[in-house]
Design an enzyme around this catalytic site. Structure first.
Site, PDB file in Angstrom:
ATOM      1  N   VAL A 196     -19.152   8.791   3.175  1.00 12.76           N
ATOM      2  CA  VAL A 196     -20.082   9.338   4.164  1.00 12.76           C
ATOM      3  C   VAL A 196     -21.213  10.000   3.366  1.00 12.76           C
ATOM      4  O   VAL A 196     -20.973  10.929   2.589  1.00 12.76           O
ATOM      5  CB  VAL A 196     -19.401  10.344   5.102  1.00 12.76           C
ATOM      6  CG1 VAL A 196     -20.318  10.654   6.287  1.00 12.76           C
ATOM      7  CG2 VAL A 196     -18.066   9.812   5.610  1.00 12.76           C
ATOM      8  N   HIS A 219     -25.454  12.306  11.763  1.00  6.74           N
ATOM      9  CA  HIS A 219     -24.216  12.935  12.251  1.00  6.74           C
ATOM     10  C   HIS A 219     -23.154  13.026  11.154  1.00  6.74           C
ATOM     11  O   HIS A 219     -21.962  12.926  11.398  1.00  6.74           O
ATOM     12  CB  HIS A 219     -23.700  12.248  13.519  1.00  6.74           C
ATOM     13  CG  HIS A 219     -23.492  10.778  13.396  1.00  6.74           C
ATOM     14  ND1 HIS A 219     -24.475   9.885  13.069  1.00  6.74           N
ATOM     15  CD2 HIS A 219     -22.379  10.026  13.583  1.00  6.74           C
ATOM     16  CE1 HIS A 219     -23.978   8.668  13.045  1.00  6.74           C
ATOM     17  NE2 HIS A 219     -22.711   8.724  13.328  1.00  6.74           N
ATOM     18  N   THR A 226     -27.139   9.537   7.313  1.00  5.66           N
ATOM     19  CA  THR A 226     -26.651   9.750   8.668  1.00  5.66           C
ATOM     20  C   THR A 226     -26.985  11.132   9.221  1.00  5.66           C
ATOM     21  O   THR A 226     -26.764  12.142   8.553  1.00  5.66           O
ATOM     22  CB  THR A 226     -25.120   9.530   8.769  1.00  5.66           C
ATOM     23  OG1 THR A 226     -24.680   9.944  10.051  1.00  5.66           O
ATOM     24  CG2 THR A 226     -24.347  10.295   7.732  1.00  5.66           C
TER      25      THR A 226
HETATM   26  N1  INI Z   1     -19.239   5.811   8.651  1.00  5.81           N
HETATM   27  C1  INI Z   1     -18.995   5.969   7.348  1.00  5.81           C
HETATM   28  O1  INI Z   1     -17.881   5.621   6.882  1.00  5.81           O
HETATM   29  N2  INI Z   1     -19.943   6.481   6.528  1.00  5.81           N
HETATM   30  C2  INI Z   1     -21.165   6.878   6.991  1.00  5.81           C
HETATM   31  O2  INI Z   1     -21.999   7.354   6.181  1.00  5.81           O
HETATM   32  C3  INI Z   1     -21.454   6.706   8.371  1.00  5.81           C
HETATM   33  N3  INI Z   1     -22.751   7.030   8.902  1.00  5.81           N
HETATM   34  O3  INI Z   1     -23.705   7.126   8.116  1.00  5.81           O
HETATM   35  O4  INI Z   1     -22.943   7.170  10.107  1.00  5.81           O
HETATM   36  C4  INI Z   1     -20.450   6.169   9.203  1.00  5.81           C
HETATM   37  N4  INI Z   1     -20.658   6.010  10.526  1.00  5.81           N
HETATM   38  C5  INI Z   1     -19.807   5.180  11.345  1.00  5.81           C
HETATM   39  C6  INI Z   1     -18.612   5.930  11.893  1.00  5.81           C
HETATM   40  O5  INI Z   1     -17.660   6.192  10.872  1.00  5.81           O
HETATM   41  C7  INI Z   1     -17.897   5.103  12.978  1.00  5.81           C
HETATM   42  O6  INI Z   1     -17.467   3.896  12.445  1.00  5.81           O
HETATM   43  C8  INI Z   1     -18.796   4.801  14.179  1.00  5.81           C
HETATM   44  O7  INI Z   1     -19.408   5.981  14.665  1.00  5.81           O
HETATM   45  C9  INI Z   1     -17.960   4.169  15.330  1.00  5.81           C
HETATM   46  O8  INI Z   1     -16.959   5.081  15.780  1.00  5.81           O
END
Ligand code: INI
Length: 160
Positions: A83, A90, A88
């Site tokens: 992450v 969020h 992102t």
């Molecule tokens: N998921 C990640 O593993 N890393 C990230 O940096 C990330 N960002 O940037 O948003 C991310 N988003 C997706 C999230 O984990 C879910 O898969 C999605 O929201 C669906 O539930």
């Protein structure tokens, strides 16, 4: 008993350790996955005892770990993701819920669910912690999983 002594026990411990990885930022998570696999195999875990599961993102790691343990598919899980704050809006929700969920699943099942999720400010920082040769977080997580299993086995021998 020291950590070093735990490590000496590892090759004699038959165990099945699942790798659960996020597709999001796959260019990082595949390296974590390979590091974890390398760390397990180097310590005597057989390839066939390392099942691999993919989920869309870090947010989905806790549910997948829960299902794997519920199905009796593993003695421990290593959950891996990346992450990256710059990527992102969020970040805090994804990283925070992922960490909270992983801890919850581990305690629910009484089995190690290792937190192999990079939470970094930049892609460069994530790459540094996923490098193939040095400081690979997946490799460190493999050692952590095995140490936790060794500790559990030691406590069970002591009737705890
Ligand atoms: N998921 C990640 O593993 N890393 C990230 O940096 C990330 N960002 O940037 O948003 C991310 N988003 C997706 C999230 O984990 C879910 O898969 C999605 O929201 C669906 O539930």
């Amino acid at each position: 008993m020291t950590l070093k002594e735990f490590k000496l026990q590892l090759p004699n411990m038959p165990c099945r350790i699942a790798l659960v990885a996020a597709e999001f930022n796959r260019f990082i998570t595949t390296q974590l996955l390979e590091g974890a696999r390398e760390g397990l195999v180097a310590n005597g875990v057989k390839e066939q005892d390392i099942p691999v599961y993919w989920v869309p993102g870090a947010f989905e790691l806790p549910l997948a770990a829960d299902r794997v343990l519920q199905a009796g598919q593993a003695d421990a899980v290593i959950a891996m993701g990346a992450v990256i704050r710059g990527e992102t809006a969020h970040f805090d929700y994804v990283a925070g819920e992922c960490a909270r969920g992983i801890a919850e699943v581990s305690l629910k099942h009484g089995k190690p669910v290792i937190f192999g999720v990079l939470t970094t400010d930049s892609v460069e920082q994530a790459q540094a912690r996923a490098a193939r040769n040095k400081g690979n977080k997946g490799f460190d997580c493999a050692v952590a999983a095995l140490n936790m299993l060794a500790l559990a086995s030691q406590l069970a021998d002591q009737g705890q």
